[in-house]
Design an enzyme around this catalytic site. Structure first.
Site, PDB file in Angstrom:
ATOM      1  N   GLY A 211     -64.119  83.663  12.688  1.00 50.93           N
ATOM      2  CA  GLY A 211     -63.167  82.713  13.260  1.00 50.93           C
ATOM      3  C   GLY A 211     -63.788  81.427  13.774  1.00 50.93           C
ATOM      4  O   GLY A 211     -63.131  80.390  13.823  1.00 50.93           O
TER       5      GLY A 211
ATOM      6  N   GLU B  65     -61.815  82.196   7.258  1.00 49.05           N
ATOM      7  CA  GLU B  65     -60.586  82.034   8.045  1.00 49.05           C
ATOM      8  C   GLU B  65     -60.190  80.561   8.091  1.00 49.05           C
ATOM      9  O   GLU B  65     -60.653  79.833   8.939  1.00 49.05           O
ATOM     10  CB  GLU B  65     -60.797  82.578   9.451  1.00 49.05           C
ATOM     11  CG  GLU B  65     -61.113  84.080   9.448  1.00 49.05           C
ATOM     12  CD  GLU B  65     -61.272  84.661  10.856  1.00 49.05           C
ATOM     13  OE1 GLU B  65     -60.721  84.107  11.812  1.00 49.05           O
ATOM     14  OE2 GLU B  65     -61.969  85.669  10.975  1.00 49.05           O
TER      15      GLU B  65
ATOM     16  N   TYR C 163     -58.775  93.954  22.754  1.00 51.37           N
ATOM     17  CA  TYR C 163     -58.580  92.912  23.753  1.00 51.37           C
ATOM     18  C   TYR C 163     -57.087  92.615  23.823  1.00 51.37           C
ATOM     19  O   TYR C 163     -56.327  93.016  22.938  1.00 51.37           O
ATOM     20  CB  TYR C 163     -59.373  91.640  23.411  1.00 51.37           C
ATOM     21  CG  TYR C 163     -58.961  90.964  22.131  1.00 51.37           C
ATOM     22  CD1 TYR C 163     -59.495  91.356  20.917  1.00 51.37           C
ATOM     23  CD2 TYR C 163     -58.015  89.929  22.129  1.00 51.37           C
ATOM     24  CE1 TYR C 163     -59.120  90.748  19.738  1.00 51.37           C
ATOM     25  CE2 TYR C 163     -57.634  89.313  20.950  1.00 51.37           C
ATOM     26  CZ  TYR C 163     -58.190  89.730  19.754  1.00 51.37           C
ATOM     27  OH  TYR C 163     -57.803  89.130  18.575  1.00 51.37           O
TER      28      TYR C 163
ATOM     29  N   TRP D  15     -61.809  95.034  16.459  1.00 46.62           N
ATOM     30  CA  TRP D  15     -62.585  93.905  16.953  1.00 46.62           C
ATOM     31  C   TRP D  15     -62.474  93.943  18.469  1.00 46.62           C
ATOM     32  O   TRP D  15     -61.366  93.816  18.965  1.00 46.62           O
ATOM     33  CB  TRP D  15     -62.051  92.567  16.428  1.00 46.62           C
ATOM     34  CG  TRP D  15     -62.816  91.434  17.049  1.00 46.62           C
ATOM     35  CD1 TRP D  15     -62.585  90.852  18.258  1.00 46.62           C
ATOM     36  CD2 TRP D  15     -63.976  90.793  16.508  1.00 46.62           C
ATOM     37  NE1 TRP D  15     -63.528  89.887  18.506  1.00 46.62           N
ATOM     38  CE2 TRP D  15     -64.397  89.824  17.455  1.00 46.62           C
ATOM     39  CE3 TRP D  15     -64.712  90.948  15.333  1.00 46.62           C
ATOM     40  CZ2 TRP D  15     -65.523  89.012  17.250  1.00 46.62           C
ATOM     41  CZ3 TRP D  15     -65.810  90.131  15.130  1.00 46.62           C
ATOM     42  CH2 TRP D  15     -66.204  89.170  16.089  1.00 46.62           C
TER      43      TRP D  15
END
Ligand code: NAG
Ligand code: NAG
Ligand code: NAG
Ligand code: NAG
Ligand code: NAG
Ligand code: NAG
Ligand code: NAG
Length: 371
Positions: free
Chosen positions: A98, A139, A262, A351
């Site tokens: 990212g 990405e 997260y 992730w």
């Protein structure tokens, strides 16, 4: 007599077990990056089938895949380190991510010579560090020619990997990609046929659907499996993304659902109005509001936050005062792994591994797929 009776029992039972295994085998991927501060030697790799080393970079001049000086030592020991607890875990070198500049991918993929530099150096870097595969994280391809060139790139990558395996006598490198949640990137179609034919599996980034910086005025689930119509939130969900890739021609057995370790924290406008889609005013703590699962659990215990699992959309959330956090806890992870099993997917990935809380989520996922 005794033996033959035993065999009558053992053989069908053994076949039954094989069948059971084949129909429910799930793969669990986990991304790790050195900058997380979580040592690779602390990963409980028993809980994973694949671990991804994030990230290698692309040199903007040569289009060769390179590793930064801070990543080069951790990369060289990664496979050996994580195989200590699980000798059969597979490691893959993730390229991009990212934070990398998508225009470098775009330029690289546009020319045969730069694609060759990328492919040859990626294979060389993975092999020289004893990794088992390559994971492409562009990405994102975002123009029609990007999509076409991406298809060309992955087809050539597969061809090169096959040739390299033949020439080296080693088993072929695994090939995966981390891709957008949907087979359609804001009305541009990914080259799904080439991707299905070239990759061993695809990691669908089925998260970041809502966050306080781009959806500030209401709380919303960051990574729900399903969406609720008339909620005022975006009509996106993991299930919809999975279905779009399957409809585009990717085999379910090549699809992994992404599960975030997260969540995102919003500031509620009214502490008593603290459900899903409640009025909010942006990020609770500034920044993008993201918090690792371990930080969320610390927040919950320090503040006695109230936690809720919503099975309709499949999300957890908690709130204390005017802080509201949407995330995946044990209940969401269980539901998502069961979903992967019921749809016959390759599995799921997370992730990132370092944000778990004493392996609570990873252990839950592992136990759920074994059941
Ligand atoms: C790692 O996971 C395995 C499998 O569940 C478990 O037996 C082991 O105790 C775990 N190790 C640690 C250090 O958490
Ligand atoms: C890219 O490669 C060129 C040529 O080898 C080198 O001079 C340059 O320093 C590299 N760039 C980075 C950012 O490593
Ligand atoms: C959020 O609300 C503010 C005013 O209350 C408005 O200006 C803004 O456009 C809204 N943002 C979004 C993404 O809807
Ligand atoms: C996708 O790949 C799988 C396995 O390689 C293959 O069996 C299947 O036919 C492919 N799907 C399409 C639509 O080409
Ligand atoms: C806050 O929310 C509660 C519950 O929805 C409601 O009863 C109360 O009137 C709200 N307070 C304000 C100031 O809007
Ligand atoms: C919303 O938050 C901004 C700062 O992030 C603040 O300036 C503003 O007063 C807040 N609005 C309300 C209605 O609380
Ligand atoms: C989940 O939240 C939505 C929106 O508030 C609500 O309509 C639904 O009933 C909730 N589901 C459960 C099982 O509580």
């Amino acid at each position: 007599m005794v033996f033959s009776k035993k065999f009558q029992f053992v053989i069908p039972f053994f076949l039954f077990m094989l069948h059971l295994h084949a129909s429910t085998a799930q793969n669990i991927g986990g991304y790790w990056f050195a900058g997380s501060g979580f040592p690779a030697s602390s990963i409980n790799s028993t809980l994973f089938t694949h671990l991804f080393f994030a990230f290698a970079d692309i040199n903007v001049t040569t289009y060769r895949v390179t590793i930064s000086s801070s990543n080069s030592v951790p990369l060289s020991s990664f496979t050996q380190t994580v195989q200590q607890k699980n000798p059969s875990v597979k490691t893959l070198l993730s390229i991009g991510g990212g934070a990398s500049n998508p225009s470098i991918f775009s330029a690289m993929a546009s020319q045969p010579s730069s694609r060759k530099s990328f492919i040859d150096s990626a294979i060389q870097l993975a092999r020289s560090n004893n990794l088992h595969g390559i994971d492409v994280d562009w990405e994102y391809p975002s123009t029609p020619s990007d999509m076409q060139n991406f298809g060309q790139l992955v087809t050539e990558l597969r061809t090169s990997v096959v040739i390299e395996a033949r020439d080296s006598g080693k088993s072929a490198l695994l090939l995966s990609a981390a891709v957008f949640r949907s087979s359609n990137y804001y009305s541009l179609n990914f080259p799904a046929k080439a991707m299905n034919d070239s990759f061993d599996f695809l990691n669908l980034m089925t998260y970041d659907f809502h966050g306080p910086n781009w959806f500030p005025n209401r709380t919303a689930p960051p990574a729900a499996l399903y969406f609720q119509t008339n909620s005022g939130a975006y009509q996106v969900g993991g299930d919809q993304g999975i279905s779009s890739w399957i409809a585009a021609g990717v085999s379910p057995r090549k699809i992994a659902l992404g599960i975030p370790y997260y969540g995102y924290a919003w500031r509620l406008r009214n502490a008593s109005n603290n459900g899903l889609y409640a009025p909010a005013n942006g990020s609770a703590f500034g920044g993008d509001g993201s918090m690792g699962y371990n930080q969320i659990r610390a927040f919950v215990s320090q503040n006695g936050a109230r936690c809720v699992y919503n099975s309709t959309v499949v999300t957890d959330y908690c709130s204390s005062g005017t802080t509201w956090i949407g995330y995946d806890d044990v209940q969401s992870v269980t539901a998502k792994v069961n979903y992967c099993k019921s749809r016959g997917l390759f599995g799921h990935f997370v992730w990132h591994v370092g944000a778990d809380n004493n392996w609570a989520l990873s252990q839950t996922a592992y136990n759920t797929w074994k059941m």
